[in-house]
Each structure stands twice: as C-alpha cells, then as structure tokens.
Scaffold this motif. Structure first.
Motif, mmCIF file in Angstrom:
data_model
loop_
_atom_site.group_PDB
_atom_site.id
_atom_site.type_symbol
_atom_site.label_atom_id
_atom_site.label_comp_id
_atom_site.label_asym_id
_atom_site.label_seq_id
_atom_site.Cartn_x
_atom_site.Cartn_y
_atom_site.Cartn_z
ATOM 1 N N UNK A 4 0.933 -1.118 0.061
ATOM 2 C CA UNK A 4 0.043 -0.107 -0.027
ATOM 3 C C UNK A 4 0.731 1.205 0.025
ATOM 4 N N UNK A 5 0.363 2.332 -0.475
ATOM 5 C CA UNK A 5 1.050 3.676 -0.461
ATOM 6 C C UNK A 5 0.290 4.665 0.074
ATOM 7 N N UNK A 6 0.974 5.312 0.962
ATOM 8 C CA UNK A 6 0.058 6.621 1.554
ATOM 9 C C UNK A 6 0.122 7.761 0.838
ATOM 10 N N UNK A 7 -0.827 8.602 0.454
ATOM 11 C CA UNK A 7 -0.812 9.752 -0.067
ATOM 12 C C UNK A 7 -1.857 10.433 0.776
ATOM 13 N N UNK A 8 -1.271 11.620 1.275
ATOM 14 C CA UNK A 8 -1.806 12.579 2.284
ATOM 15 C C UNK A 8 -2.172 11.748 3.455
ATOM 16 N N UNK A 9 -3.054 11.700 3.914
ATOM 17 C CA UNK A 9 -3.672 10.919 5.132
ATOM 18 C C UNK A 9 -4.380 9.313 4.757
ATOM 19 N N UNK A 10 -4.489 9.268 3.327
ATOM 20 C CA UNK A 10 -5.155 8.264 2.984
ATOM 21 C C UNK A 10 -4.283 6.964 2.455
ATOM 22 N N UNK A 11 -4.378 5.965 2.820
ATOM 23 C CA UNK A 11 -3.704 4.682 2.486
ATOM 24 C C UNK A 11 -4.438 4.034 1.244
ATOM 25 N N UNK A 12 -3.777 3.790 0.205
ATOM 26 C CA UNK A 12 -4.276 3.392 -1.004
ATOM 27 C C UNK A 12 -3.361 1.953 -1.400
ATOM 28 N N UNK A 13 -4.060 1.095 -2.234
ATOM 29 C CA UNK A 13 -3.201 0.011 -2.724
ATOM 30 C C UNK A 13 -1.981 0.487 -3.644
ATOM 31 N N UNK A 14 -0.955 -0.087 -3.700
ATOM 32 C CA UNK A 14 0.370 0.391 -4.424
ATOM 33 C C UNK A 14 -0.121 0.304 -6.017
ATOM 34 N N UNK A 15 -0.812 -0.538 -6.585
ATOM 35 C CA UNK A 15 -1.193 -0.644 -7.807
ATOM 36 C C UNK A 15 -2.022 0.660 -8.283
ATOM 37 N N UNK A 16 -2.767 0.905 -7.313
ATOM 38 C CA UNK A 16 -3.585 2.184 -7.509
ATOM 39 C C UNK A 16 -2.939 3.543 -7.658
ATOM 40 N N UNK A 17 -1.885 3.523 -6.727
ATOM 41 C CA UNK A 17 -0.847 4.715 -6.711
ATOM 42 C C UNK A 17 0.027 4.801 -7.961
ATOM 43 N N UNK A 18 0.500 3.568 -8.392
ATOM 44 C CA UNK A 18 1.122 3.615 -9.721
ATOM 45 C C UNK A 18 0.429 3.976 -10.741
ATOM 46 N N UNK A 19 -0.989 3.558 -10.872
ATOM 47 C CA UNK A 19 -1.727 4.099 -11.872
ATOM 48 C C UNK A 19 -2.084 5.531 -11.900
ATOM 49 N N UNK A 20 -2.174 6.054 -10.658
ATOM 50 C CA UNK A 20 -2.280 7.605 -10.442
ATOM 51 C C UNK A 20 -1.048 8.157 -11.037
ATOM 52 N N UNK A 21 -0.025 7.696 -10.619
ATOM 53 C CA UNK A 21 1.325 8.455 -11.003
ATOM 54 C C UNK A 21 1.414 8.443 -12.475
ATOM 55 N N UNK A 22 1.049 7.450 -13.168
ATOM 56 C CA UNK A 22 1.255 7.141 -14.779
ATOM 57 C C UNK A 22 0.295 7.925 -15.143
ATOM 58 N N UNK A 23 -1.003 8.220 -14.501
ATOM 59 C CA UNK A 23 -1.801 9.044 -15.462
ATOM 60 C C UNK A 23 -1.726 10.566 -15.236
ATOM 61 N N UNK A 24 -1.148 10.775 -14.080
ATOM 62 C CA UNK A 24 -0.567 12.414 -14.089
ATOM 63 C C UNK A 24 0.190 12.673 -14.802
ATOM 64 N N UNK A 25 1.206 11.688 -15.278
ATOM 65 C CA UNK A 25 2.296 12.106 -16.317
ATOM 66 C C UNK A 25 1.856 12.399 -17.643
ATOM 67 N N UNK A 26 0.944 11.418 -17.937
ATOM 68 C CA UNK A 26 0.214 11.258 -19.280
ATOM 69 C C UNK A 26 -0.791 12.556 -19.342
ATOM 70 N N UNK A 27 -1.307 13.002 -18.296
ATOM 71 C CA UNK A 27 -2.252 14.144 -18.370
ATOM 72 C C UNK A 27 -1.442 15.406 -18.182
ATOM 73 N N UNK A 28 -0.018 15.642 -18.223
ATOM 74 C CA UNK A 28 1.055 16.420 -18.108
ATOM 75 C C UNK A 28 0.740 17.368 -16.757
ATOM 76 N N UNK A 29 0.133 16.608 -15.721
ATOM 77 C CA UNK A 29 0.058 17.345 -14.449
ATOM 78 C C UNK A 29 1.337 17.022 -13.672
#
Length: 457
Positions: A4-29
């Motif tokens: 799992x990966x902590x983002x802020x105060x929320x703990x989310x599964x690592x797979x979701x965190x990786x997907x979010x990171x990839x999405x942010x990069x693809x969206x130029x954020x």
C-alpha cells in the motif's frame, strides 16, 4: 510498507498509486506527478516500477540526469522488464547518449520481439545515428506488428526522404496527418483529397499545413497546381499571408475554414511534391519570393544609419521556436557564435525573433552588433532586411527558407541528423541553391561548425 502507498492521510493500494502516477504524467500534471513520485520513492526507494515512473516524471520536468539515475536503477533491479529499456532508449536519445540508446533499444526488442513501440524507438535512434537503412528496417518491423502505426510510417518517410529516396518517401509521408499533433490541420469535409486531375477555376483548396518553413518551401509548387486547377484557394496562417500572397496564380487566400468557399477537392501544400513527382533532380527553381522595393529601401536606409561603413553585414538567427519537436537539436546560444563576433571586418545584424532576443544583452565581441529583431513585424520585413546584408548565418528555421526562396546567400548550420529536406553529405541544397550547409560532424556537438562558417565568410 509493502502493498500500500500513503497519499496524504489516505492509504491506497500500491497498484492504484502507480496507476495514478502514470495518469498524472500522461495528463501533463507534472508538478502533481513529481510530488507523488517523491512521496512514493521515500516510502519504497527500491521498488523498480516506482523508480521507473519517477524517472519518466523527472525527465518530463527537465531533470535528465536524475531521470537516468532512477531508470537505470530500476533496470538493474528488474533487468527482464522490457518496458524499462524501451523507455530508457528515448531518455538516452534526449540526453544525446546514442550508444546507450542503441544498447537499450536492442535490449527492448530482445525482451519483447512483438512490441511495435520498441522497434519504433529503435528506428528513431538509427535515424539520429544516420543509419538510415536500419531506421527504415526498424520502422518496417514496427509496421509489420501494427499496420496502422502512424508514427512508424512517418519515421520511415523521414528516413527515406533524408536518404534521397524521394518517391518511396513521399508515399509514407502521407501518414503525417494521422499523427496526434496533426489534429485540426485539415478541414472537416467529405470532399476528396486532390488526385492531380484538372478542376474548374477556384475549386481546389490548398492548405498551408505544417510549419512556416515547410509552407515557404512547398509554395513554389502552387503555380504547378494552378496549371491544372486555375485560381486555387490557399488556406494558411495569418503570419504567412503577406509572403505567400507574392506567389502567382492563387485565386484567394483565407485564414479561416469557413471562408474557403465551395471547393471540390483539397490538398495539403506538403502533398504537392508527391503529386508533382519531385525528386532531388527536378526541384522547381527558387527565387519565387521578392520583397517590395519600397520596404527594401526603408530597411536599407535604416541599416545605412546603424551599421558601420565598410564592414561586411552578416545577418544572424541562432534560436528556433521552442515548441518545435527538434528545437533542442537545432537551437544554439548566441555566445556559441563567438567565432563570428571575433571578426573585426563584419557587422552582426540580428534578425532573431521571440524571447531569445534577450541574449543580445550579454553580447560581447569586436564585431559591432545591430539588433533589428524587436523592430521586425513579419516575414516581409525579414525578407527586405536580407536584401541589404552580405550573408545570412542561421540555424534550421523559417528564416533559412525566406533567404533561400529569395536567393539570398546563406550559411545554414545543421545538427548531425538533420531534418530530411537537407539530405545527406552535401554542402548545397537542391531546394535552395543560395544556401551553403555546415553540418555537425558528431551528434549533438557544435564544436568546429561555427569556426568553419566564420572561415568561409
């Protein structure tokens, strides 16, 4: 923390965190992606996919050394993941490390022989290394795996055209409008693309697609098209209107799709060479652009007041448009032209436009400098100024085309792997006889190039 990966105060599964990171990069954020990547790395510094994605984010944010460090570490931890060398291939290319890029590209296709993107990346590297037969072969491999891969078709076109294999190259070049960046370049219409057959007056729409330089270069073919389709309508950018209006045989010029009228067929300006069967041996002559005499006199009088008498006038452009895909390869700093500035017998006349004019503030050298950039309104001004200089020295940008199309002597400095139109291993251009070409002898290395330009003045 393992799954799992902590983002802020929320703990989310690592797979979701990786997907979010990839999405942010693809969206130029990229700022958000950077923040998330750093927090994920702090929690799991040895996780290969976090390292890999964090490297991509660092590269997108301009931190190439850090990107390579992270991505190399990911590859060392997980050496059999094909995605890692595939992406490293492109990052190494961006860093100018072509030997490392080639090694990574070959490793990627070794690990994933059915990955069209891996072959495409390898084709790009072979182009940069001027291994053009291999660039075509790798593009063909990518196309075998994905027949509708526009980037691979376009890379194949550029390699063929650079090699002088024009007929084959023009056919693959037709894929350029399926590239993502070409969206909106053509009108939304059910009318056909022109096939070269005669049409009534005013019924052919010619579209000034691609960059300013392309439109100036291919504009010479409009009179040929007008022989078959009199008074064609030309749709182009407003910045090009003043200069393209000089071309004979055009019916009208428009800058908005809704003003094109009732055309029966359309053709991109860059599609005319294919229809006309243009090769290196039958390029229509240059000299098809001529500045207005009154404007030439106006700028000549200004230069006579500003430039010292008795010195050779050398116009200069050192930087291109930053948004151009190859700008990093072609653009220089003003200071890199020091061998010119050391000449006491010349006067530098800058015709540079855009933010890079500010570099003039740091100019130092025996050669006096006249900065005309801030006063230039459009291409007509640039063309008129060039009539009052002895020579233009320029990188590969639209001003080179303005000079070539109006037969102004010019020295063009090119990267090792240039744009296709300048061909290979020659100091001249069939498109522009007034241009003399000075090429890098090694990739990404300008040493010696400007010295040769200065010595040839």
């Amino acid at each position: 923390m393992s799954g799992a990966q902590e983002t802020g105060k929320q703990v989310i599964p690592l797979s979701e965190a990786l997907e979010k990171l990839a999405r942010l990069e693809q969206e130029n954020k990229l700022a958000e992606a950077d923040d998330l990547a750093n927090r994920m790395l702090a929690a799991m510094p040895e996780h290969p996919h976090i390292l890999h994605l964090a490297g991509i984010v660092a590269y997108r944010n301009g931190r190439t050394a850090q990107a390579i460090e992270r991505m190399e570490k990911a590859e060392a931890i997980a050496p059999d993941v094909a995605l890692y060398p595939r992406n490293m291939c492109e990052v190494y290319r961006g860093a100018g490390r072509l030997d490392d890029a080639l090694r990574a590209g070959k490793r990627a296709v070794e690990l994933a022989s059915n990955d069209s993107r891996a072959y495409f990346n390898l084709a790009l590297i072979h182009y940069e290394r001027l291994e053009l037969d291999e660039a075509v072969r790798m593009s063909d491999k990518a196309i075998e795996l994905d027949a509708d891969y526009p980037e691979a078709h376009f890379e194949r076109a550029e390699a063929l055209l650079l090699a002088g294999r024009m007929k084959e190259g023009w056919e693959s070049y037709e894929w350029r409008f399926k590239l993502k960046q070409a969206e909106g370049m053509l009108p939304k219409t059910d009318k056909p693309q022109w096939d070269g057959k005669p049409l009534p007056p005013g019924k052919l729409l010619i579209i000034g697609d691609q960059g300013f330089g392309d439109c100036i270069q291919f504009g010479r073919l409009i009179p040929w098209a007008a022989l078959l389709c009199p008074q064609p309508v030309l749709a182009c950018s407003g910045e090009l209107t003043p200069i393209l209006r000089q071309l004979p045989s055009i019916g009208k010029i428009v800058t908005r799709w809704e003003d094109t009228g009732d055309f029966e067929a359309y053709i991109p300006l860059s599609g005319l060479p294919r229809l006309a069967g243009i090769g290196t041996d039958n390029v229509p002559p240059s000299g098809y652009l001529n500045p207005a005499p009154a404007l030439v006199r106006e700028w000549a009088e200004k230069l006579d007041r500003l430039a010292p008498k008795g010195k050779k006038r050398i116009a200069l452009v050192w930087a291109g448009r930053p948004t151009h895909k190859n700008d990093k390869k072609r653009t220089l700093k003003l200071t890199q032209f020091a061998p010119l500035f050391a000449r006491e017998d010349i006067c530098i006349v800058t015709v540079q436009k855009g933010d890079q004019i500010a570099q003039v503030g740091g100019y130092y050298g025996p050669a006096p400098l006249v900065n005309l950039g801030p006063e230039i309104g459009d291409f007509l001004d640039t063309m008129a100024i060039l009539q009052s200089v002895d020579r233009l020295v320029t990188i590969d940008t639209s001003v080179a085309h303005v000079a070539g199309a109006s037969n102004v002597p010019a020295s063009l400095v090119l990267p090792y792997a240039p744009d296709w139109r300048w061909l290979l291993n020659r100091a001249d251009s069939p498109w522009y006889p007034s241009i003399k070409i000075f090429r890098q002898q090694r990739p990404y290395d300008w040493s010696g190039v400007i010295e040769r330009v200065a010595a040839a003045l």
